[in-house]
Design an enzyme around this catalytic site. Structure first.
Site, PDB file in Angstrom:
ATOM      1  N   GLU A 156      34.387  -8.940  25.599  1.00 27.50           N
ATOM      2  CA  GLU A 156      34.951  -8.105  24.875  1.00 27.50           C
ATOM      3  C   GLU A 156      33.639  -7.311  23.960  1.00 27.50           C
ATOM      4  O   GLU A 156      32.667  -7.639  23.433  1.00 27.50           O
ATOM      5  CB  GLU A 156      35.559  -8.917  23.692  1.00 27.50           C
ATOM      6  CG  GLU A 156      36.241  -8.001  22.373  1.00 27.50           C
ATOM      7  CD  GLU A 156      36.789  -9.050  21.379  1.00 27.50           C
ATOM      8  OE1 GLU A 156      37.457  -8.504  20.534  1.00 27.50           O
ATOM      9  OE2 GLU A 156      36.898 -10.172  21.652  1.00 27.50           O
ATOM     10  N   GLU A 184      35.622  -2.418  14.164  1.00 26.16           N
ATOM     11  CA  GLU A 184      36.521  -3.031  13.528  1.00 26.16           C
ATOM     12  C   GLU A 184      36.187  -2.681  12.217  1.00 26.16           C
ATOM     13  O   GLU A 184      35.022  -2.855  11.642  1.00 26.16           O
ATOM     14  CB  GLU A 184      36.006  -4.478  13.803  1.00 26.16           C
ATOM     15  CG  GLU A 184      36.494  -4.976  15.182  1.00 26.16           C
ATOM     16  CD  GLU A 184      36.396  -6.534  15.248  1.00 26.16           C
ATOM     17  OE1 GLU A 184      37.520  -7.201  15.201  1.00 26.16           O
ATOM     18  OE2 GLU A 184      35.533  -7.136  15.589  1.00 26.16           O
TER      19      GLU A 184
END
Length: 452
Positions: A226, A231
């Site tokens: 990932e 974020e």
């Protein structure tokens, strides 16, 4: 992604397919993006987005009886994984009405709470049956984002995972849903809240969540590398590579999955922590946020570059660089102010030094480090999501974490949010109208997607 509250997948077993329902046609909202060349010229691509199958209505193949309601399974339709896959179907989605997902040109808006639905996760499509694959090596990925309506405890995320482009249909031929219905999810937490993994339901061993009315934890998880490009909320942001031992999706069992959903966090084949660059955590508290150098009250352009050692698209990943463009001005990423940790980009030296300075176990290196991450970057699927965190209230992103640690210790302070501000029950009731908007996605060689 460090912790993720809402997750999923769906595929099919041989002879026991996960079915497709007929109650509602599936129509993917269109989304344009741009592919750029070394010369800096960009051409428009006509894509679309699809919502993850974990959010979809799952019902009997014979009628409209729910196979899953709230956070529990229908025991008659789903007595075991194989029967459930045979008996149940996912159906088409009402993107705006049910999930608060809307598109316009190159713009994708994700609303936080819509009716009973909380959050969403969308994948960029190449066509109606296939996810768009990206090779990030020796390239840069750029997008505009508005995080002004994302308070403490929320995460408007843009990231890549090593999912199969067809959602797993070729590996599990009886999967009748595939990428068209958002199947095949995996990430570095090896999520166990997925209702279907590798063609089987995940009902066996399922335990409904004690604090999430829509989720639970099953006996299996779905693992893959990932690359968290973004974020963020209006308070904090982080870019984080998470390598795994395998470069493509694998299924794990029980607590051997590791990650957020398991008793032993580091038991699995992936790095659930990653090597993160959060400007606030790296000691620069004036760089990102409302009224700061990168001002989260206004839209911004985010540029992420994946540098290879030999400058080719097949070379070893050596550095991940970040810069911003806001109000026509290019803003270099903040420089680390942590003692013995230098630089403003992610490199092997940075990650090793950061883990040591923060006293963190170096799980990143254990699972291959930056070079391991690079091995997965040639076939990545783009994800955009909005979510809240039922595990740790997003404190790992925007507050002090762990909660019992000394806030003055390096690496503990990650943002200005108070403990409890990101509690899911609180943010869902106080900020249901929160949202994130992504737009103007561009992809191409280093330097091709923005004006210096």
């Amino acid at each position: 992604m460090h912790q993720r509250a809402l997750l999923f997948s769906a595929l099919a077993v041989a002879a026991n397919a996960q079915q497709v329902g007929t109650q509602k046609p599936e129509t993917h909202p269109p989304l344009t993006w741009q592919k750029c060349t070394a010369a800096g010229s960009c051409s428009q691509q006509s894509g679309s987005v699809v919502i993850d199958a974990n959010w979809r209505w799952l019902h009997s193949t014979k009628d409209t009886t729910n196979c899953y309601t709230g956070n529990t399974w229908n025991t008659e339709l789903c007595p075991d994984n194989e029967s459930c896959a045979q008996n149940c179907a996912v159906d088409g989605a009402d993107y705006a009405g049910t999930y608060g997902v809307t598109t316009s040109g190159s713009e994708l808006k994700l609303s936080f709470v819509t009716g009973a639905n909380v959050g969403s996760r969308l994948y960029l499509m190449q066509d109606d049956e296939t996810y768009q694959h990206f090779n990030l090596l020796n390239n840069e990925f750029t997008f505009d984002v508005d995080v002004s309506n994302l308070p403490c405890g929320l995460n408007g995320a843009l990231y890549f995972v090593a999912m199969d482009a067809d959602g797993g249909m070729s590996k599990y031929p009886s999967n009748k849903a595939g990428a068209k219905y958002g199947t095949g999810y995996c990430d570095s937490q090896c999520p166990r809240d997925l209702k279907f993994i590798n063609g089987m339901a995940n009902v066996e061993g399922w335990k409904p969540s004690s604090n999430d009315k829509n989720a639970g934890v099953g006996g299996h998880g779905s693992c893959c590398p990932e690359m968290d490009i973004w974020e963020a909320n209006s308070i904090s942001t982080a870019v984080t590579p998470h390598p795994c031992d395998d470069v493509s999706q694998t299924m794990c069992s029980g607590d051997a999955c590791g990650g957020t959903y398991s008793a032993t966090r580091y038991a699995g084949t992936c790095d659930p922590d990653g090597c993160d660059f959060n400007p606030f955590r790296m000691g620069n508290e004036s760089f990102y946020g409302p009224g700061k150098i990168v001002d989260t009250k206004s839209e911004m352009t985010v540029v992420t570059q994946f540098i290879t050692a030999d400058g080719t698209d097949t070379g070893a990943l050596s550095e991940i660089k970040r810069l911003y463009v806001q109000n026509g001005k290019v803003i270099a990423n903040s420089v680390s102010n942590v003692a013995d940790v230098s630089g403003n980009s992610i490199s092997s030296d940075f990650c090793t030094a950061q883990k040591k300075a923060f006293g963190d176990e170096d799980i990143f290196a254990k699972h291959g480090g930056l070079s391991g991450m690079g091995k997965a970057l040639s076939e990545m699927v783009l994800i955009m999501s909005i979510w809240d965190d039922h595990h740790s209230s997003m404190m790992w992103l925007d507050s002090t974490y762990p909660t019992d640690a000394d806030p003055s210790k390096p690496g503990v302070a990650r943002g200005t949010c108070e403990h409890g501000a990101g509690d899911p029950e609180k943010v869902e009731s106080q900020h249901p109208d929160a949202s994130v908007t992504f737009s103007n996605i561009k992809f191409g060689p280093i330097g091709s997607t923005y004006k210096a």
